[in-house]
Write a protein that holds these residues in place. Structure first.
Motif, short mmCIF file in Angstrom:
data_model
loop_
_atom_site.label_atom_id
_atom_site.label_comp_id
_atom_site.label_asym_id
_atom_site.label_seq_id
_atom_site.Cartn_x
_atom_site.Cartn_y
_atom_site.Cartn_z
N HIS A 112 0.72 -1.05 -0.20
CA HIS A 112 -0.02 -0.15 -0.26
C HIS A 112 0.63 1.50 0.05
O HIS A 112 0.04 2.76 0.31
CB HIS A 112 -0.88 0.05 1.35
CG HIS A 112 -2.02 -0.90 1.27
ND1 HIS A 112 -2.72 -1.07 0.20
CD2 HIS A 112 -1.88 -2.10 1.68
CE1 HIS A 112 -3.62 -2.11 0.73
NE2 HIS A 112 -3.02 -2.46 1.73
N HIS A 147 -7.53 -8.58 -0.12
CA HIS A 147 -8.34 -7.21 0.22
C HIS A 147 -9.75 -6.73 0.12
O HIS A 147 -11.00 -6.77 0.17
CB HIS A 147 -7.53 -5.77 -0.07
CG HIS A 147 -6.21 -5.70 0.26
ND1 HIS A 147 -5.44 -6.37 -0.29
CD2 HIS A 147 -6.36 -5.39 1.39
CE1 HIS A 147 -4.27 -6.48 -0.13
NE2 HIS A 147 -4.31 -5.50 1.17
N SER A 184 -8.25 3.80 -4.65
CA SER A 184 -8.48 2.93 -3.86
C SER A 184 -7.24 1.29 -4.50
O SER A 184 -6.00 0.95 -4.23
CB SER A 184 -9.13 2.11 -3.62
OG SER A 184 -9.54 1.06 -2.05
N TRP A 187 -3.44 1.70 -5.12
CA TRP A 187 -2.81 1.89 -4.24
C TRP A 187 -3.02 1.38 -3.46
O TRP A 187 -2.12 0.62 -2.43
CB TRP A 187 -3.42 3.13 -2.96
CG TRP A 187 -3.17 4.63 -3.05
CD1 TRP A 187 -3.74 5.07 -3.07
CD2 TRP A 187 -1.61 5.13 -2.77
NE1 TRP A 187 -3.02 7.21 -3.14
CE2 TRP A 187 -1.97 6.86 -2.59
CE3 TRP A 187 -0.96 4.41 -2.44
CZ2 TRP A 187 -0.94 7.63 -2.38
CZ3 TRP A 187 -0.59 5.51 -1.12
CH2 TRP A 187 -0.25 6.78 -2.48
N THR A 188 -3.01 0.46 -4.00
CA THR A 188 -2.59 -1.55 -3.70
C THR A 188 -2.20 -2.03 -4.57
O THR A 188 -2.50 -2.27 -5.72
CB THR A 188 -4.21 -2.15 -3.47
OG1 THR A 188 -5.08 -1.51 -2.00
CG2 THR A 188 -3.63 -3.21 -2.89
#
Length: 222
Positions: A112, A147, A184, A187-188
């Motif tokens: 992350h 996730h 999101s 960022w992963t």
């Protein structure tokens, strides 16, 4: 509670879930690899106070550094610090006056950080803060993205990943709109064993497995 929330709870959040079993085995592995943990001065990069309060093992002292919400400690041996894990030394020095520890601990943070450059900065920080480390991250080639609990999501184009982040009902917290879903997803970034070895040369790479497949990878120096 909806059906999707019940399924997710059964899989990863319930105390008797698969996720709880993985966490329990991980703590047992931490204790096996670092038998002197109870006497160590530990810094956790990206963790939370709550996680350590629930943990079945406890160092003599743990400093928890988190970019947004380290939490509030009710114990003198858990010290929360607000700061960037890629530049932890400055935040730790300002908050505690200390920049050296026995062990750096980090769980599910490396993926992350926002790209290779920040992962490299993070690794430099880990090496500077302590002689020992445990850095765990989900494995890129495990078939289920952990996730969002979506098969193969990490291999999809960003548009498709954003759609999953916005709509997939098994997500921990679904993004309320496309813009935040895209952020999101961006960022992963799950990584491979080759990348982990690049960031932590000379460290042992430990594999956590499920049904014979590598689920997560851990850089360990002990």
């Amino acid at each position: 509670m909806g059906v999707a929330q019940k399924v997710r709870r059964t899989l990863v959040e319930d105390p008797r879930s698969l996720g709880a079993g993985f966490r329990s085995r991980r703590w047992a592995l931490v204790q096996e690899l670092f038998p002197d943990l109870s006497s160590m001065d530990v810094v956790d990069l990206g963790g939370t106070v709550e996680a350590w309060e629930r943990a079945p093992v406890r160092p003599a002292r743990v400093t928890v550094l988190n970019l947004t919400e380290p939490g509030i400690s009710r114990s003198d041996d858990i010290v929360p610090v607000l700061g960037d894990a890629c530049d932890a030394g400055a935040a730790l020095a300002a908050a505690t006056g200390r920049t050296r520890f026995d062990l750096v601990f980090s769980n599910s943070v490396l993926e992350h950080l926002g790209g290779h450059a920040n992962r490299a900065r993070f690794a430099e920080t880990v090496h500077a803060l302590a002689p020992l480390h445990w850095v765990q991250t989900p494995y890129r080639y495990f078939p289920i993205e952990p996730h969002w609990l979506f098969p193969g999501m990490q291999f999809l184009p960003i548009t498709a990943r954003a759609r999953v982040a916005e709509r997939w009902p098994l997500s921990h917290s679904r993004s309320p709109d496309r813009e935040r879903a895209t952020s999101s997803a961006l960022w992963t970034e799950l990584i491979s064993v080759t990348e982990l070895r690049h960031y932590f040369p000379g460290s042992e790479v430990v594999h956590e497995r499920f049904l014979g497949l590598t689920k997560s990878i851990i850089a360990v120096r002990r």
